[in-house]
Design a protein around this motif. Structure first.
Motif, PDB file in Angstrom:
ATOM      1  N   ILE A   1      12.563   2.896  28.812  1.00 54.34           N
ATOM      2  CA  ILE A   1      11.494   2.235  28.050  1.00 54.34           C
ATOM      3  C   ILE A   1      10.699   3.254  27.251  1.00 54.34           C
ATOM      4  N   VAL A   2      10.330   4.374  27.867  1.00 53.28           N
ATOM      5  CA  VAL A   2       9.570   5.405  27.161  1.00 53.28           C
ATOM      6  C   VAL A   2      10.359   5.921  25.966  1.00 53.28           C
ATOM      7  N   GLU A   3      11.623   6.243  26.160  1.00 53.12           N
ATOM      8  CA  GLU A   3      12.423   6.827  25.087  1.00 53.12           C
ATOM      9  C   GLU A   3      12.705   5.820  23.976  1.00 53.12           C
ATOM     10  N   GLU A   4      12.863   4.557  24.330  1.00 57.45           N
ATOM     11  CA  GLU A   4      13.071   3.535  23.306  1.00 57.45           C
ATOM     12  C   GLU A   4      11.794   3.305  22.506  1.00 57.45           C
ATOM     13  N   PHE A   5      10.660   3.277  23.170  1.00 59.96           N
ATOM     14  CA  PHE A   5       9.393   3.069  22.468  1.00 59.96           C
ATOM     15  C   PHE A   5       9.066   4.250  21.567  1.00 59.96           C
ATOM     16  N   ILE A   6       9.403   5.463  21.987  1.00 64.99           N
ATOM     17  CA  ILE A   6       9.212   6.652  21.148  1.00 64.99           C
ATOM     18  C   ILE A   6       9.989   6.504  19.842  1.00 64.99           C
ATOM     19  N   LYS A   7      11.192   5.975  19.929  1.00 66.28           N
ATOM     20  CA  LYS A   7      12.046   5.839  18.745  1.00 66.28           C
ATOM     21  C   LYS A   7      11.572   4.728  17.813  1.00 66.28           C
ATOM     22  N   THR A   8      11.126   3.603  18.377  1.00 61.67           N
ATOM     23  CA  THR A   8      10.937   2.399  17.566  1.00 61.67           C
ATOM     24  C   THR A   8       9.484   1.966  17.380  1.00 61.67           C
ATOM     25  N   ALA A   9       8.592   2.375  18.261  1.00 59.47           N
ATOM     26  CA  ALA A   9       7.199   1.918  18.263  1.00 59.47           C
ATOM     27  C   ALA A   9       7.101   0.411  18.479  1.00 59.47           C
ATOM     28  N   GLU A  10       8.152  -0.189  19.044  1.00 58.95           N
ATOM     29  CA  GLU A  10       8.173  -1.630  19.316  1.00 58.95           C
ATOM     30  C   GLU A  10       8.221  -1.858  20.823  1.00 58.95           C
ATOM     31  N   PRO A  11       7.531  -2.904  21.322  1.00 53.70           N
ATOM     32  CA  PRO A  11       7.612  -3.223  22.750  1.00 53.70           C
ATOM     33  C   PRO A  11       9.063  -3.413  23.181  1.00 53.70           C
ATOM     34  N   VAL A  12       9.357  -3.009  24.401  1.00 57.86           N
ATOM     35  CA  VAL A  12      10.736  -2.996  24.892  1.00 57.86           C
ATOM     36  C   VAL A  12      10.907  -4.090  25.939  1.00 57.86           C
ATOM     37  N   GLY A  13      11.943  -4.913  25.745  1.00 59.94           N
ATOM     38  CA  GLY A  13      12.252  -5.976  26.688  1.00 59.94           C
ATOM     39  C   GLY A  13      13.532  -5.704  27.456  1.00 59.94           C
ATOM     40  N   SER A  14      13.813  -6.548  28.425  1.00 59.04           N
ATOM     41  CA  SER A  14      14.985  -6.355  29.272  1.00 59.04           C
ATOM     42  C   SER A  14      16.289  -6.474  28.478  1.00 59.04           C
ATOM     43  N   LYS A  15      16.313  -7.358  27.461  1.00 54.91           N
ATOM     44  CA  LYS A  15      17.535  -7.518  26.671  1.00 54.91           C
ATOM     45  C   LYS A  15      17.860  -6.239  25.898  1.00 54.91           C
ATOM     46  N   THR A  16      16.827  -5.596  25.359  1.00 56.89           N
ATOM     47  CA  THR A  16      17.035  -4.335  24.637  1.00 56.89           C
ATOM     48  C   THR A  16      17.593  -3.274  25.572  1.00 56.89           C
ATOM     49  N   LEU A  17      17.041  -3.198  26.784  1.00 56.92           N
ATOM     50  CA  LEU A  17      17.530  -2.211  27.750  1.00 56.92           C
ATOM     51  C   LEU A  17      18.982  -2.487  28.126  1.00 56.92           C
TER      52      LEU A  17
ATOM     53  N   LYS B   1      21.199  -1.539  24.841  1.00 52.90           N
ATOM     54  CA  LYS B   1      21.215  -0.167  24.323  1.00 52.90           C
ATOM     55  C   LYS B   1      21.462   0.894  25.382  1.00 52.90           C
ATOM     56  N   TYR B   2      21.095   0.623  26.627  1.00 52.27           N
ATOM     57  CA  TYR B   2      21.113   1.692  27.623  1.00 52.27           C
ATOM     58  C   TYR B   2      22.139   1.473  28.733  1.00 52.27           C
ATOM     59  N   ASP B   3      22.866   0.380  28.628  1.00 47.16           N
ATOM     60  CA  ASP B   3      23.984   0.144  29.554  1.00 47.16           C
ATOM     61  C   ASP B   3      23.551   0.321  31.011  1.00 47.16           C
ATOM     62  N   LEU B   4      22.389  -0.250  31.341  1.00 48.34           N
ATOM     63  CA  LEU B   4      21.905  -0.141  32.716  1.00 48.34           C
ATOM     64  C   LEU B   4      22.750  -1.021  33.638  1.00 48.34           C
ATOM     65  N   PRO B   5      23.094  -0.528  34.818  1.00 49.78           N
ATOM     66  CA  PRO B   5      23.987  -1.279  35.723  1.00 49.78           C
ATOM     67  C   PRO B   5      23.232  -2.304  36.567  1.00 49.78           C
ATOM     68  N   TYR B   6      22.301  -3.030  35.941  1.00 46.18           N
ATOM     69  CA  TYR B   6      21.507  -4.012  36.672  1.00 46.18           C
ATOM     70  C   TYR B   6      21.448  -5.296  35.859  1.00 46.18           C
ATOM     71  N   SER B   7      21.193  -6.389  36.547  1.00 44.05           N
ATOM     72  CA  SER B   7      21.072  -7.669  35.842  1.00 44.05           C
ATOM     73  C   SER B   7      19.751  -7.732  35.084  1.00 44.05           C
ATOM     74  N   SER B   8      19.689  -8.665  34.130  1.00 46.07           N
ATOM     75  CA  SER B   8      18.473  -8.837  33.352  1.00 46.07           C
ATOM     76  C   SER B   8      17.298  -9.219  34.252  1.00 46.07           C
ATOM     77  N   ALA B   9      17.560 -10.070  35.258  1.00 48.39           N
ATOM     78  CA  ALA B   9      16.502 -10.503  36.175  1.00 48.39           C
ATOM     79  C   ALA B   9      15.970  -9.321  36.987  1.00 48.39           C
ATOM     80  N   THR B  10      16.876  -8.462  37.427  1.00 45.48           N
ATOM     81  CA  THR B  10      16.460  -7.284  38.197  1.00 45.48           C
ATOM     82  C   THR B  10      15.598  -6.358  37.349  1.00 45.48           C
ATOM     83  N   ILE B  11      16.013  -6.164  36.098  1.00 39.37           N
ATOM     84  CA  ILE B  11      15.252  -5.288  35.199  1.00 39.37           C
ATOM     85  C   ILE B  11      13.856  -5.867  34.960  1.00 39.37           C
ATOM     86  N   ARG B  12      13.770  -7.191  34.753  1.00 45.95           N
ATOM     87  CA  ARG B  12      12.463  -7.818  34.525  1.00 45.95           C
ATOM     88  C   ARG B  12      11.555  -7.651  35.743  1.00 45.95           C
ATOM     89  N   ASN B  13      12.132  -7.811  36.934  1.00 46.54           N
ATOM     90  CA  ASN B  13      11.350  -7.645  38.159  1.00 46.54           C
ATOM     91  C   ASN B  13      10.823  -6.217  38.289  1.00 46.54           C
TER      92      ASN B  13
END
Length: 335
Positions: free
Chosen positions: A13-29, A32-44
């Protein structure tokens, strides 16, 4: 300490916000970042980070942005500080050649840092106001030119080349220098200008071209006694969305005009947020100040600073400042 999963999400989230200056949501993560977690887990996990004060939710988006505490945690625990090989190569090439006086190199350092970071850079030289004049050495070059070297009781030196429009004899230059040494040695630099005005009648009686020499030395002392502060890239603030508010931008521009403010920010222990490597970081609302020190001689040091929004590339900036500081020390500090 955060778990590995929470650390990974906060870092992204920090690195994405540094690049874009836009709020970061779970879908973006997820995308773009290929996180090995579900969207619900990331939101939690994002909700947990928000509850811990590391993230903030904006009014205009469901995404999150880092808080000051989030940046602090990122810098202390998650940031990688190795300088990019290309940046290191470019800096090495820029500083390889002898580019004149220390003042010239420091100004170049300021310009380079501003250009490579797209932010505002500041270099603070030693605070000369409380130092005392120890000696003036004058080296006549010809009838039009002379080089003066001002030396303080703390070993700080400044060179000034005088170019005179009218002919000034070597005898006049020597006499002027002798009078200044007799009357000014031991004087605090902050009082030099007043003392110069006091001895002006003496110069008038003993030096033929006294007006030319008096004005030349007076201007040199004014510059010497003033704050040694160099700025570059102030206009870069205009392009940061955080400073779109005109009143906020005006306040920052006013700050840039006062070198004492930056000395206070970097020397006040209570204002300092944290230290990483050789660099120190301070956050003031949504503005960040990163600084590093470099030795100029046994008793003096300078400071390199980058000023910008909290949303800055801390890993690149801290590693770059540390590296430039090391280059300047190697170039000028002879142990």
């Amino acid at each position: 300490m955060l778990t590995n999963r929470r650390s990974m999400i906060l870092k992204a989230i920090v690195e994405e916000f540094i690049k874009t200056a836009e709020p970061v949501g779970s879908k973006t993560l997820m995308a773009k970042y290929d996180l090995p977690y579900s969207s619900a887990t990331i939101r939690n996990e994002m909700m947990y980070l928000e509850e811990q004060g590391l993230l903030e939710k904006t009014h205009t988006s469901s995404g999150r942005i880092p808080s000051t505490e989030g940046y602090r945690y990122y810098v202390e625990n998650l940031m990688e500080t190795e300088l990019d090989a290309q940046d290191k190569y470019e800096l090495q090439n820029l500083f390889m050649s002898d580019r004149g006086s220390m003042e010239d190199v420091i100004q170049m350092s300021c310009d380079v840092l501003s250009h490579m970071t797209n932010l505002t850079s500041i270099v603070l030289g030693p605070d000369a106001k409380t130092q005392r004049l120890h000696h003036i050495k004058l080296f006549p070059v010809d009838e039009h030119t002379a080089v003066a070297v001002f030396i303080t009781d703390q070993g700080h030196t400044e060179n000034k080349t005088f170019h005179f429009d009218d002919l000034v004899s070597i005898e006049d230059i020597t006499n002027c220098c002798n009078i200044l040494n007799d009357r000014l040695v031991g004087t605090e630099l902050s009082r030099i200008v007043d003392k110069m005005n006091e001895i002006k009648p003496i110069l008038a009686n003993q030096v033929k071209r006294h007006e030319i020499l008096f004005n030349a030395f007076l201007q040199a002392f004014i510059r010497f006694a003033n704050e040694n502060v160099y700025y570059s890239g102030a206009s870069n603030m205009l392009y940061q969305p955080e400073f779109a508010d005109i009143e906020k931008l005006r306040n920052i521009m006013r700050m840039l005009e006062d070198g004492n403010i930056w000395r206070e920010i970097t020397s006040n222990e209570q204002m300092r947020a944290l230290t990483t490597g050789k660099s120190e970081l301070v956050w003031l609302d949504d503005m960040a100040v990163v600084s590093t020190s470099f030795r100029m001689n046994d008793v003096e040091e300078g400071k390199l600073m980058i000023v910008g929004p909290s949303r800055m590339n801390y890993d690149k900036i801290t590693s770059m400042l540390d590296y430039v500081g090391e280059i300047l020390e190697k170039k000028y500090y002879k142990k």
